[in-house]
Motif scaffolding. Structure first.
Motif, mmCIF file in Angstrom:
data_model
loop_
_atom_site.group_PDB
_atom_site.id
_atom_site.type_symbol
_atom_site.label_atom_id
_atom_site.label_comp_id
_atom_site.label_asym_id
_atom_site.label_seq_id
_atom_site.Cartn_x
_atom_site.Cartn_y
_atom_site.Cartn_z
ATOM 1 N N VAL A 12 20.848 28.413 0.740
ATOM 2 C CA VAL A 12 19.539 29.057 0.757
ATOM 3 C C VAL A 12 19.726 30.487 1.236
ATOM 4 C CG1 VAL A 12 17.223 29.001 1.775
ATOM 5 C CG2 VAL A 12 18.430 26.865 1.298
ATOM 6 N N ARG A 13 19.087 31.400 0.573
ATOM 7 C CA ARG A 13 19.142 32.802 1.009
ATOM 8 C C ARG A 13 18.063 32.991 2.069
ATOM 9 N NH1 ARG A 13 20.125 35.626 -4.826
ATOM 10 N NH2 ARG A 13 22.201 34.760 -5.083
ATOM 11 N N PHE A 14 18.472 32.882 3.294
ATOM 12 C CA PHE A 14 17.563 32.875 4.426
ATOM 13 C C PHE A 14 17.859 34.056 5.329
ATOM 14 C CE2 PHE A 14 16.722 31.556 8.851
ATOM 15 C CZ PHE A 14 15.372 31.304 8.756
ATOM 16 N N ARG A 15 16.862 34.839 5.633
ATOM 17 C CA ARG A 15 16.996 35.962 6.553
ATOM 18 C C ARG A 15 15.909 35.839 7.611
ATOM 19 N NH1 ARG A 15 20.529 35.722 3.559
ATOM 20 N NH2 ARG A 15 21.617 37.346 2.428
ATOM 21 N N PRO A 16 16.282 35.413 8.817
ATOM 22 C CA PRO A 16 15.251 35.274 9.850
ATOM 23 C C PRO A 16 14.700 36.631 10.270
ATOM 24 C CG PRO A 16 17.426 34.921 10.777
ATOM 25 C CD PRO A 16 17.609 35.077 9.300
ATOM 26 N N MET A 17 13.418 36.671 10.470
ATOM 27 C CA MET A 17 12.746 37.880 10.949
ATOM 28 C C MET A 17 11.902 37.466 12.140
ATOM 29 S SD MET A 17 11.639 39.721 7.384
ATOM 30 C CE MET A 17 11.294 41.306 8.158
ATOM 31 N N ALA A 18 12.041 38.168 13.236
ATOM 32 C CA ALA A 18 11.305 37.816 14.447
ATOM 33 C C ALA A 18 10.953 39.080 15.208
ATOM 34 C CB ALA A 18 12.150 36.901 15.323
ATOM 35 N N LEU A 19 10.082 38.925 16.166
ATOM 36 C CA LEU A 19 9.745 40.059 17.024
ATOM 37 C C LEU A 19 10.984 40.482 17.804
ATOM 38 C CD1 LEU A 19 6.313 38.871 18.393
ATOM 39 C CD2 LEU A 19 6.709 40.829 16.903
ATOM 40 N N PRO A 20 11.198 41.777 17.952
ATOM 41 C CA PRO A 20 12.346 42.230 18.729
ATOM 42 C C PRO A 20 12.165 41.901 20.208
ATOM 43 C CG PRO A 20 10.972 44.094 18.090
ATOM 44 C CD PRO A 20 10.404 42.877 17.421
ATOM 45 N N ASP A 21 13.263 41.815 20.909
ATOM 46 C CA ASP A 21 13.236 41.481 22.327
ATOM 47 C C ASP A 21 13.062 42.756 23.148
ATOM 48 O OD1 ASP A 21 13.294 39.958 24.603
ATOM 49 O OD2 ASP A 21 15.481 39.876 24.701
ATOM 50 N N ARG A 22 11.935 43.384 22.955
ATOM 51 C CA ARG A 22 11.594 44.597 23.687
ATOM 52 C C ARG A 22 10.078 44.752 23.671
ATOM 53 N NH1 ARG A 22 10.117 48.428 20.002
ATOM 54 N NH2 ARG A 22 10.934 48.182 17.911
ATOM 55 N N PHE A 23 9.581 45.582 24.548
ATOM 56 C CA PHE A 23 8.148 45.804 24.637
ATOM 57 C C PHE A 23 7.683 46.666 23.472
ATOM 58 C CE2 PHE A 23 4.419 48.174 26.056
ATOM 59 C CZ PHE A 23 3.598 47.131 26.430
ATOM 60 N N ILE A 24 6.603 46.260 22.848
ATOM 61 C CA ILE A 24 5.977 47.044 21.784
ATOM 62 C C ILE A 24 4.664 47.575 22.335
ATOM 63 C CG2 ILE A 24 4.955 46.976 19.481
ATOM 64 C CD1 ILE A 24 7.005 44.837 18.780
ATOM 65 N N ASP A 25 4.505 48.877 22.287
ATOM 66 C CA ASP A 25 3.315 49.510 22.837
ATOM 67 C C ASP A 25 2.044 48.979 22.201
ATOM 68 O OD1 ASP A 25 4.624 51.251 24.614
ATOM 69 O OD2 ASP A 25 5.019 52.676 22.999
ATOM 70 N N GLN A 29 -2.816 46.401 15.058
ATOM 71 C CA GLN A 29 -1.912 45.359 14.571
ATOM 72 C C GLN A 29 -0.969 45.919 13.514
ATOM 73 O OE1 GLN A 29 -4.314 42.123 13.172
ATOM 74 N NE2 GLN A 29 -4.610 41.293 15.223
ATOM 75 N N THR A 30 -1.488 46.741 12.631
ATOM 76 C CA THR A 30 -0.669 47.326 11.570
ATOM 77 C C THR A 30 0.468 48.151 12.150
ATOM 78 O OG1 THR A 30 -2.585 47.395 10.100
ATOM 79 C CG2 THR A 30 -0.727 48.814 9.535
ATOM 80 N N ALA A 31 0.164 48.979 13.137
ATOM 81 C CA ALA A 31 1.187 49.825 13.752
ATOM 82 C C ALA A 31 2.211 48.985 14.523
ATOM 83 C CB ALA A 31 0.535 50.841 14.683
ATOM 84 N N GLN A 32 1.760 47.928 15.190
ATOM 85 C CA GLN A 32 2.677 47.069 15.934
ATOM 86 C C GLN A 32 3.619 46.317 14.994
ATOM 87 O OE1 GLN A 32 -0.216 44.885 18.309
ATOM 88 N NE2 GLN A 32 0.568 45.890 20.140
ATOM 89 N N TYR A 33 3.106 45.787 13.902
ATOM 90 C CA TYR A 33 3.966 45.108 12.929
ATOM 91 C C TYR A 33 4.980 46.082 12.327
ATOM 92 C CZ TYR A 33 1.315 40.749 12.919
ATOM 93 O OH TYR A 33 0.742 39.554 13.275
ATOM 94 N N HIS A 34 4.531 47.300 12.060
ATOM 95 C CA HIS A 34 5.447 48.304 11.512
ATOM 96 C C HIS A 34 6.557 48.619 12.512
ATOM 97 C CE1 HIS A 34 6.859 51.676 9.161
ATOM 98 N NE2 HIS A 34 6.805 52.418 10.239
ATOM 99 N N GLU A 35 6.190 48.840 13.765
ATOM 100 C CA GLU A 35 7.187 49.144 14.794
ATOM 101 C C GLU A 35 8.169 47.992 14.989
ATOM 102 O OE1 GLU A 35 7.466 50.188 19.555
ATOM 103 O OE2 GLU A 35 5.571 50.540 18.529
ATOM 104 N N ALA A 36 7.699 46.768 14.838
ATOM 105 C CA ALA A 36 8.553 45.588 15.012
ATOM 106 C C ALA A 36 9.393 45.291 13.776
ATOM 107 C CB ALA A 36 7.689 44.378 15.352
#
Length: 70
Positions: A12-25, A29-36
């Motif tokens: 399966v071509r699987f690429r996990p995507m998750a929130l980074p392990d750092r604080f997001i200002d 919501q749109t800006a936060q998803y973009h930054e993450a």
């Protein structure tokens, strides 16, 4: 993670995507998803890369999908 580590996703071509392990200002919501790196453009680019497609989405998906009004 278990499936990936034990090789059960090898076909399966699987690429996990998750929130980074750092604080997001605090922001919209749109800006936060973009930054993450979890906005529609980043998800599309990751999927295309996993499929081996050499196209990278550089335009926002909404404008690309809808196009100019007729």
């Amino acid at each position: 993670m278990h499936l990936a580590k034990t090789g059960l996703l090898d076909r399966v071509r699987f690429r996990p995507m998750a929130l980074p392990d750092r604080f997001i200002d605090h922001n919209t919501q749109t800006a936060q998803y973009h930054e993450a790196g979890l906005d529609a453009q980043a998800i599309t680019n990751t999927a295309l890369e996993a499929l081996g497609v050499g196209i990278s989405m550089t335009q926002p998906l909404l404008k690309t999908a809808i196009g100019p009004k007729s």
